[in-house]
Design a protein around this motif. Structure first.
Motif, PDB file in Angstrom:
ATOM      1  N   GLY A 145       4.542  15.462  -7.008  1.00  0.00           N
ATOM      2  CA  GLY A 145       4.950  16.573  -6.162  1.00  0.00           C
ATOM      3  C   GLY A 145       5.417  16.139  -4.791  1.00  0.00           C
ATOM      4  O   GLY A 145       6.425  16.638  -4.274  1.00  0.00           O
ATOM      5  N   VAL A 146       4.713  15.184  -4.201  1.00  0.00           N
ATOM      6  CA  VAL A 146       5.066  14.737  -2.853  1.00  0.00           C
ATOM      7  C   VAL A 146       6.174  13.688  -2.892  1.00  0.00           C
ATOM      8  O   VAL A 146       7.138  13.745  -2.135  1.00  0.00           O
ATOM      9  CB  VAL A 146       3.815  14.162  -2.141  1.00  0.00           C
ATOM     10  CG1 VAL A 146       4.190  13.621  -0.757  1.00  0.00           C
ATOM     11  CG2 VAL A 146       2.735  15.212  -2.013  1.00  0.00           C
ATOM     12  N   GLY A 147       6.027  12.697  -3.808  1.00  0.00           N
ATOM     13  CA  GLY A 147       6.962  11.576  -3.836  1.00  0.00           C
ATOM     14  C   GLY A 147       8.378  11.970  -4.159  1.00  0.00           C
ATOM     15  O   GLY A 147       9.335  11.373  -3.649  1.00  0.00           O
ATOM     16  N   SER A 148       8.563  13.009  -4.990  1.00  0.00           N
ATOM     17  CA  SER A 148       9.911  13.406  -5.382  1.00  0.00           C
ATOM     18  C   SER A 148      10.715  13.953  -4.206  1.00  0.00           C
ATOM     19  O   SER A 148      11.941  14.069  -4.291  1.00  0.00           O
ATOM     20  CB  SER A 148       9.845  14.457  -6.493  1.00  0.00           C
ATOM     21  OG  SER A 148       9.091  15.588  -6.072  1.00  0.00           O
ATOM     22  N   LEU A 149      10.048  14.303  -3.108  1.00  0.00           N
ATOM     23  CA  LEU A 149      10.744  14.803  -1.908  1.00  0.00           C
ATOM     24  C   LEU A 149      10.698  13.789  -0.763  1.00  0.00           C
ATOM     25  O   LEU A 149      11.021  14.123   0.374  1.00  0.00           O
ATOM     26  CB  LEU A 149      10.103  16.118  -1.452  1.00  0.00           C
ATOM     27  CG  LEU A 149      10.196  17.283  -2.457  1.00  0.00           C
ATOM     28  CD1 LEU A 149       9.405  18.482  -1.942  1.00  0.00           C
ATOM     29  CD2 LEU A 149      11.644  17.671  -2.711  1.00  0.00           C
ATOM     30  N   MET A 150      10.320  12.542  -1.076  1.00  0.00           N
ATOM     31  CA  MET A 150      10.104  11.550  -0.031  1.00  0.00           C
ATOM     32  C   MET A 150      11.195  10.474   0.014  1.00  0.00           C
ATOM     33  O   MET A 150      11.088   9.512   0.756  1.00  0.00           O
ATOM     34  CB  MET A 150       8.737  10.884  -0.236  1.00  0.00           C
ATOM     35  CG  MET A 150       8.161  10.229   1.012  1.00  0.00           C
ATOM     36  SD  MET A 150       6.584   9.427   0.681  1.00  0.00           S
ATOM     37  CE  MET A 150       5.528  10.858   0.534  1.00  0.00           C
ATOM     38  N   SER A 186       9.142   9.016  13.313  1.00  0.00           N
ATOM     39  CA  SER A 186       8.057   8.509  12.489  1.00  0.00           C
ATOM     40  C   SER A 186       8.033   9.294  11.187  1.00  0.00           C
ATOM     41  O   SER A 186       8.188  10.515  11.187  1.00  0.00           O
ATOM     42  CB  SER A 186       6.711   8.650  13.205  1.00  0.00           C
ATOM     43  OG  SER A 186       6.702   7.887  14.397  1.00  0.00           O
ATOM     44  N   GLU A 187       7.845   8.603  10.090  1.00  0.00           N
ATOM     45  CA  GLU A 187       7.921   9.297   8.806  1.00  0.00           C
ATOM     46  C   GLU A 187       7.204   8.536   7.710  1.00  0.00           C
ATOM     47  O   GLU A 187       6.959   7.332   7.815  1.00  0.00           O
ATOM     48  CB  GLU A 187       9.385   9.510   8.411  1.00  0.00           C
ATOM     49  CG  GLU A 187      10.183   8.231   8.313  1.00  0.00           C
ATOM     50  CD  GLU A 187      11.657   8.495   8.093  1.00  0.00           C
ATOM     51  OE1 GLU A 187      12.075   9.658   8.165  1.00  0.00           O
ATOM     52  OE2 GLU A 187      12.397   7.520   7.833  1.00  0.00           O
ATOM     53  N   TRP A 188       6.871   9.283   6.659  1.00  0.00           N
ATOM     54  CA  TRP A 188       6.290   8.713   5.456  1.00  0.00           C
ATOM     55  C   TRP A 188       7.408   8.400   4.477  1.00  0.00           C
ATOM     56  O   TRP A 188       8.290   9.211   4.257  1.00  0.00           O
ATOM     57  CB  TRP A 188       5.312   9.700   4.822  1.00  0.00           C
ATOM     58  CG  TRP A 188       4.061   9.893   5.623  1.00  0.00           C
ATOM     59  CD1 TRP A 188       3.807  10.870   6.532  1.00  0.00           C
ATOM     60  CD2 TRP A 188       2.909   9.063   5.585  1.00  0.00           C
ATOM     61  NE1 TRP A 188       2.561  10.715   7.079  1.00  0.00           N
ATOM     62  CE2 TRP A 188       1.980   9.604   6.512  1.00  0.00           C
ATOM     63  CE3 TRP A 188       2.555   7.912   4.866  1.00  0.00           C
ATOM     64  CZ2 TRP A 188       0.733   9.030   6.731  1.00  0.00           C
ATOM     65  CZ3 TRP A 188       1.312   7.350   5.084  1.00  0.00           C
ATOM     66  CH2 TRP A 188       0.412   7.902   6.002  1.00  0.00           C
ATOM     67  N   ARG A 189       7.353   7.168   3.901  1.00  0.00           N
ATOM     68  CA  ARG A 189       8.386   6.758   2.962  1.00  0.00           C
ATOM     69  C   ARG A 189       7.750   6.110   1.726  1.00  0.00           C
ATOM     70  O   ARG A 189       6.625   5.609   1.786  1.00  0.00           O
ATOM     71  CB  ARG A 189       9.336   5.739   3.597  1.00  0.00           C
ATOM     72  CG  ARG A 189      10.305   6.363   4.572  1.00  0.00           C
ATOM     73  CD  ARG A 189      11.332   5.334   5.036  1.00  0.00           C
ATOM     74  NE  ARG A 189      12.411   5.966   5.779  1.00  0.00           N
ATOM     75  CZ  ARG A 189      13.480   6.496   5.240  1.00  0.00           C
ATOM     76  NH1 ARG A 189      13.612   6.471   3.918  1.00  0.00           N
ATOM     77  NH2 ARG A 189      14.421   7.050   5.981  1.00  0.00           N
TER      78      ARG A 189
END
Length: 373
Positions: free
Chosen positions: A245-250, A323-326
């Motif tokens: 759910g999270v990774g597909s939008l990251m 700053s971001e999560w990747r």
């Protein structure tokens, strides 16, 4: 890169009786671009003679001993300097070429030992040298040719460092350093490519995949009377479902706010799809929930877990901006494996859906039985 090396060769023998032979040997060495070294070539020095000899032998790449009809003057260790040099070369593992006169009895008397003791020592020295591979000669020219052929073969079978011109050495060292750096780069690139297929060390001991994690969250709803309520609930979600759910939008990165919002939607979707809401007696008659908010501790736990598994990383920009999560390379490949549609998967879904559709049609088309009289 080919390096032009000059090998230094120590020539050991008695001197006065083998002047012509030594000249042939030194000429042969020069023709092979070698650097001859022998005691007659050394300048006067204040150093102890034996210390100087040892130092020069150490600096040489190869050692040649020539034995004729004389044993030579005896040094402080009880051997002639020639035998003492040979024993030292043997002891230090120096590549050795030995050349012995083939017929000592034919050597002119003026070039042989007159003392019985020296003759005996010479015989013992010849016996010692003959325990190793050696060559035989009778004339100076034959000796020179034998040295040339034997040394060429020895250089091939036992390569030694040799000497290199300073200007050539710098260029060679630079080329070797570039080659070493190229190999290092290749090794690092191989490790980087491997990291895309493997998680960090110790990752297999961490919760992941289809294992579930209890997530605490809050939400609001309105009951049948129109009253508003705030609720706290816990639902269990697999790590794969959270990551999918999270990774597909990251792929393009997520800010902290975006990460939190997506987590809230994942939790809400899981709670609604699981049927837990319908089973909750406090939510009977509730049509919808709103303002779902995951507990901040569970949010941080999820982030830490995915970082520990090597799936995501936090990229810091200047200050708080950018700053971001990747996804990491490993996270990207893991997400693709998780989300990609496998071969014949649609076919299996289609068969299930068609069967379900047939069941529905059969139920809808079932004849209504007439009531019994």
């Amino acid at each position: 890169m080919s390096i032009d090396r000059r090998h230094q060769v120590f020539v050991s023998s008695t001197y006065e009786d083998l002047r012509e032979e030594r000249h042939e040997v030194i000429q042969a060495l020069l023709e092979l671009d070698c650097i001859p070294a022998g005691m007659e070539l050394f300048p006067a020095t204040d150093d102890d003679q034996w210390s100087l000899i040892r130092r020069v032998i150490d600096e040489c790449d190869y050692y040649i001993v020539i034995i004729g009809g004389r044993y030579g003057s005896i040094g402080p260790q009880g051997f002639s300097y020639t035998e003492q040099e040979y024993r030292y070369a043997l002891q230090t593992g120096k590549p050795i070429l030995a050349f012995l006169h083939k017929t000592p009895s034919s050597i002119p008397v003026g070039k042989t030992e007159s003392k019985v003791e020296s003759q005996s020592l010479l015989g013992e020295f010849r016996s010692l040298v003959q325990k190793k591979v050696c060559k035989y000669w009778e004339t100076p020219s034959e000796l020179g040719s034998g040295v040339s052929r034997s040394l060429v073969r020895l250089i091939k079978t036992h390569p030694m460092p040799g000497w290199v011109r300073a200007d050539k050495a710098v260029a060679t060292l630079a080329a070797e350093e570039m080659l070493r750096l190229r190999r290092t780069i290749d090794e690092l690139q191989e490790k980087l490519s491997k990291s895309e297929l493997e998680g960090p060390e110790g990752g297999l001991d961490l919760a992941q995949g289809e294992e579930v994690f209890p997530v605490k969250f809050t939400f609001s709803y309105t009951d049948a009377t129109g009253s508003g309520w705030d609720c706290t609930r816990v639902t269990t979600i697999s790590w794969n479902d959270i990551f999918q759910g999270v990774g597909s939008l990251m792929f393009d990165g997520l800010s902290e706010e975006q990460f939190r919002e997506i987590l809230n939607r994942v939790v809400e979707s899981e709670y609604l799809d699981s049927g837990e809401m319908e089973k909750d007696e406090h939510l009977q008659g509730c049509d919808e929930i709103r303002d779902v908010l995951i507990d901040w501790r569970d949010e941080q736990t999820i982030k830490i877990q995915f970082r520990a598994l090597g799936l995501i990383e936090y990229s810091k920009g200047q200050g708080n901006s950018n700053s971001e999560w990747r996804l990491t390379p490993f996270g990207d490949s893991s997400l693709l494996k998780l989300c990609a549609i496998r071969k014949n998967e649609f076919k299996e879904w289609e068969e299930v859906d068609n069967q379900a559709l047939e069941d529905v049609v059969m139920i809808d088309d079932a004849p209504v039985s007439e009531p019994s009289v």
